[in-house]
Design a protein around this motif. Structure first.
Motif, PDB file in Angstrom:
ATOM      1  N   MET A   1       0.853  -1.186   0.000  1.00 58.01           N
ATOM      2  CA  MET A   1       0.000   0.000   0.000  1.00 58.01           C
ATOM      3  C   MET A   1       0.892   1.240   0.000  1.00 58.01           C
ATOM      4  SD  MET A   1      -2.730   1.280   2.857  1.00 58.01           S
ATOM      5  CE  MET A   1      -4.224   0.596   2.228  1.00 58.01           C
ATOM      6  N   SER A   2       0.558   2.217  -0.804  1.00 56.64           N
ATOM      7  CA  SER A   2       1.347   3.436  -0.854  1.00 56.64           C
ATOM      8  C   SER A   2       0.932   4.368   0.279  1.00 56.64           C
ATOM      9  CB  SER A   2       1.173   4.124  -2.209  1.00 56.64           C
ATOM     10  OG  SER A   2      -0.163   4.547  -2.356  1.00 56.64           O
ATOM     11  N   ASP A   3       1.816   5.274   0.570  1.00 50.73           N
ATOM     12  CA  ASP A   3       1.492   6.254   1.599  1.00 50.73           C
ATOM     13  C   ASP A   3       1.606   7.656   1.023  1.00 50.73           C
ATOM     14  OD1 ASP A   3       4.253   6.471   1.423  1.00 50.73           O
ATOM     15  OD2 ASP A   3       4.638   5.908   3.475  1.00 50.73           O
ATOM     16  N   GLN A   4       1.124   8.626   1.790  1.00 48.70           N
ATOM     17  CA  GLN A   4       1.181  10.001   1.313  1.00 48.70           C
ATOM     18  C   GLN A   4       1.674  10.911   2.437  1.00 48.70           C
ATOM     19  OE1 GLN A   4      -3.488   9.901   1.225  1.00 48.70           O
ATOM     20  NE2 GLN A   4      -2.812  11.897   0.550  1.00 48.70           N
ATOM     21  N   ARG A   5       2.463  11.894   2.032  1.00 51.28           N
ATOM     22  CA  ARG A   5       2.987  12.852   3.003  1.00 51.28           C
ATOM     23  C   ARG A   5       1.863  13.779   3.424  1.00 51.28           C
ATOM     24  NH1 ARG A   5       7.613  16.784   1.032  1.00 51.28           N
ATOM     25  NH2 ARG A   5       5.846  17.804   0.060  1.00 51.28           N
ATOM     26  N   PHE A   6       1.746  13.994   4.737  1.00 57.47           N
ATOM     27  CA  PHE A   6       0.745  14.938   5.207  1.00 57.47           C
ATOM     28  C   PHE A   6       1.349  16.097   5.969  1.00 57.47           C
ATOM     29  CE2 PHE A   6       1.014  11.934   8.664  1.00 57.47           C
ATOM     30  CZ  PHE A   6       0.870  12.684   9.810  1.00 57.47           C
ATOM     31  N   ILE A   7       2.641  16.065   6.216  1.00 59.57           N
ATOM     32  CA  ILE A   7       3.285  17.227   6.830  1.00 59.57           C
ATOM     33  C   ILE A   7       4.776  17.213   6.502  1.00 59.57           C
ATOM     34  CG2 ILE A   7       3.807  16.127   9.048  1.00 59.57           C
ATOM     35  CD1 ILE A   7       3.034  18.865  10.352  1.00 59.57           C
ATOM     36  N   ILE A   8       5.332  18.406   6.375  1.00 54.93           N
ATOM     37  CA  ILE A   8       6.784  18.586   6.271  1.00 54.93           C
ATOM     38  C   ILE A   8       7.123  19.846   7.065  1.00 54.93           C
ATOM     39  CG2 ILE A   8       6.590  19.798   4.046  1.00 54.93           C
ATOM     40  CD1 ILE A   8       9.428  18.706   3.403  1.00 54.93           C
ATOM     41  N   HIS A  39      -2.327  16.400  15.382  1.00 54.98           N
ATOM     42  CA  HIS A  39      -3.628  16.045  15.930  1.00 54.98           C
ATOM     43  C   HIS A  39      -4.333  14.969  15.111  1.00 54.98           C
ATOM     44  CE1 HIS A  39      -3.527  19.202  18.932  1.00 54.98           C
ATOM     45  NE2 HIS A  39      -3.048  20.002  17.992  1.00 54.98           N
ATOM     46  N   ILE A  40      -4.001  14.863  13.850  1.00 52.41           N
ATOM     47  CA  ILE A  40      -4.620  13.861  12.992  1.00 52.41           C
ATOM     48  C   ILE A  40      -4.396  12.447  13.532  1.00 52.41           C
ATOM     49  CG2 ILE A  40      -2.625  13.631  11.465  1.00 52.41           C
ATOM     50  CD1 ILE A  40      -4.578  13.268   9.135  1.00 52.41           C
ATOM     51  N   LEU A  41      -3.307  12.247  14.267  1.00 52.50           N
ATOM     52  CA  LEU A  41      -2.994  10.918  14.770  1.00 52.50           C
ATOM     53  C   LEU A  41      -3.946  10.468  15.873  1.00 52.50           C
ATOM     54  CD1 LEU A  41       0.881  11.124  14.731  1.00 52.50           C
ATOM     55  CD2 LEU A  41      -0.635  10.065  13.062  1.00 52.50           C
ATOM     56  N   GLY A  42      -4.780  11.366  16.379  1.00 53.07           N
ATOM     57  CA  GLY A  42      -5.768  11.013  17.382  1.00 53.07           C
ATOM     58  C   GLY A  42      -7.122  10.656  16.799  1.00 53.07           C
ATOM     59  N   ARG A  48      -1.201   4.834  14.612  1.00 53.16           N
ATOM     60  CA  ARG A  48       0.076   5.538  14.810  1.00 53.16           C
ATOM     61  C   ARG A  48       1.275   4.679  14.425  1.00 53.16           C
ATOM     62  NH1 ARG A  48      -0.667   9.701  19.316  1.00 53.16           N
ATOM     63  NH2 ARG A  48       1.531   9.395  19.717  1.00 53.16           N
ATOM     64  N   ASP A  49       1.104   3.358  14.500  1.00 53.90           N
ATOM     65  CA  ASP A  49       2.210   2.467  14.167  1.00 53.90           C
ATOM     66  C   ASP A  49       2.525   2.461  12.675  1.00 53.90           C
ATOM     67  OD1 ASP A  49       2.525   1.747  16.826  1.00 53.90           O
ATOM     68  OD2 ASP A  49       1.151   0.048  16.661  1.00 53.90           O
ATOM     69  N   THR A  50       1.598   2.942  11.855  1.00 58.30           N
ATOM     70  CA  THR A  50       1.827   2.967  10.408  1.00 58.30           C
ATOM     71  C   THR A  50       2.461   4.288   9.953  1.00 58.30           C
ATOM     72  OG1 THR A  50      -0.384   3.826   9.922  1.00 58.30           O
ATOM     73  CG2 THR A  50      -0.119   1.424   9.974  1.00 58.30           C
ATOM     74  N   LEU A  51       2.685   5.197  10.887  1.00 59.87           N
ATOM     75  CA  LEU A  51       3.302   6.480  10.560  1.00 59.87           C
ATOM     76  C   LEU A  51       4.756   6.263  10.153  1.00 59.87           C
ATOM     77  CD1 LEU A  51       3.020   9.653  10.667  1.00 59.87           C
ATOM     78  CD2 LEU A  51       4.006   9.473  12.948  1.00 59.87           C
ATOM     79  N   ARG A  52       5.104   6.757   8.990  1.00 61.24           N
ATOM     80  CA  ARG A  52       6.505   6.731   8.541  1.00 61.24           C
ATOM     81  C   ARG A  52       7.035   8.148   8.653  1.00 61.24           C
ATOM     82  NH1 ARG A  52       9.307   7.331   3.475  1.00 61.24           N
ATOM     83  NH2 ARG A  52       7.329   7.603   2.376  1.00 61.24           N
ATOM     84  N   VAL A  53       8.165   8.290   9.317  1.00 62.70           N
ATOM     85  CA  VAL A  53       8.773   9.606   9.497  1.00 62.70           C
ATOM     86  C   VAL A  53      10.136   9.597   8.825  1.00 62.70           C
ATOM     87  CG1 VAL A  53       9.506  11.363  11.139  1.00 62.70           C
ATOM     88  CG2 VAL A  53       7.582   9.862  11.708  1.00 62.70           C
TER      89      VAL A  53
END
Length: 120
Positions: A1-8, A39-42, A48-53
């Motif tokens: 599954m692809s992901d998308q950037r939501f913040i930089i 706040h989106i993570l709430g 939250r475990d799928t968050l890639r940083v």
């Protein structure tokens, strides 16, 4: 599954004495993270475990960076640290002492959410 950037977020940090590239990079990453509150993570359904940083750091001596120390700064998610040649060294004209200046970009990515618009 692809992901998308939501913040930089971008940051800058330095080490005035000691020529410590990791210290300058740490300060740059902390500077970037201070300007964000995710706040989106709430929201329900966001794992939250799928968050890639992804942290990208620019310094004049990339080999001097402790990437594990930088990754440890990230409070959640799956960290990826990329160190490139960049930043700036400033040399004192009389003493030869070097000020290390690092730049950083911190990006957060999540898997594309059900029903979300496709990036263009």
């Amino acid at each position: 599954m692809s992901d998308q950037r939501f913040i930089i977020e971008m940051g800058m940090g330095n080490d005035l004495h000691g020529e410590n590239y990791t210290k300058a990079a740490t300060r740059a990453v902390e500077s970037a993270m201070r300007r964000s509150s995710l706040h989106i993570l709430g929201l329900p359904g966001i794992d939250r475990d799928t968050l890639r940083v992804k942290v990208t750091i620019g310094v004049q001596n990339p080999d001097a960076i402790d990437s594990a120390a930088i990754a440890a700064l990230l409070p959640i998610g799956m960290p990826e640290v990329v160190v490139l040649h960049g930043g700036l060294n400033s040399t004192h004209p009389d003493t030869g002492e070097i000020i290390v200046i690092a730049s950083a970009a911190v990006e957060a990515f999540l898997p594309v959410q059900f029903g979300a618009c496709k990036p263009t």
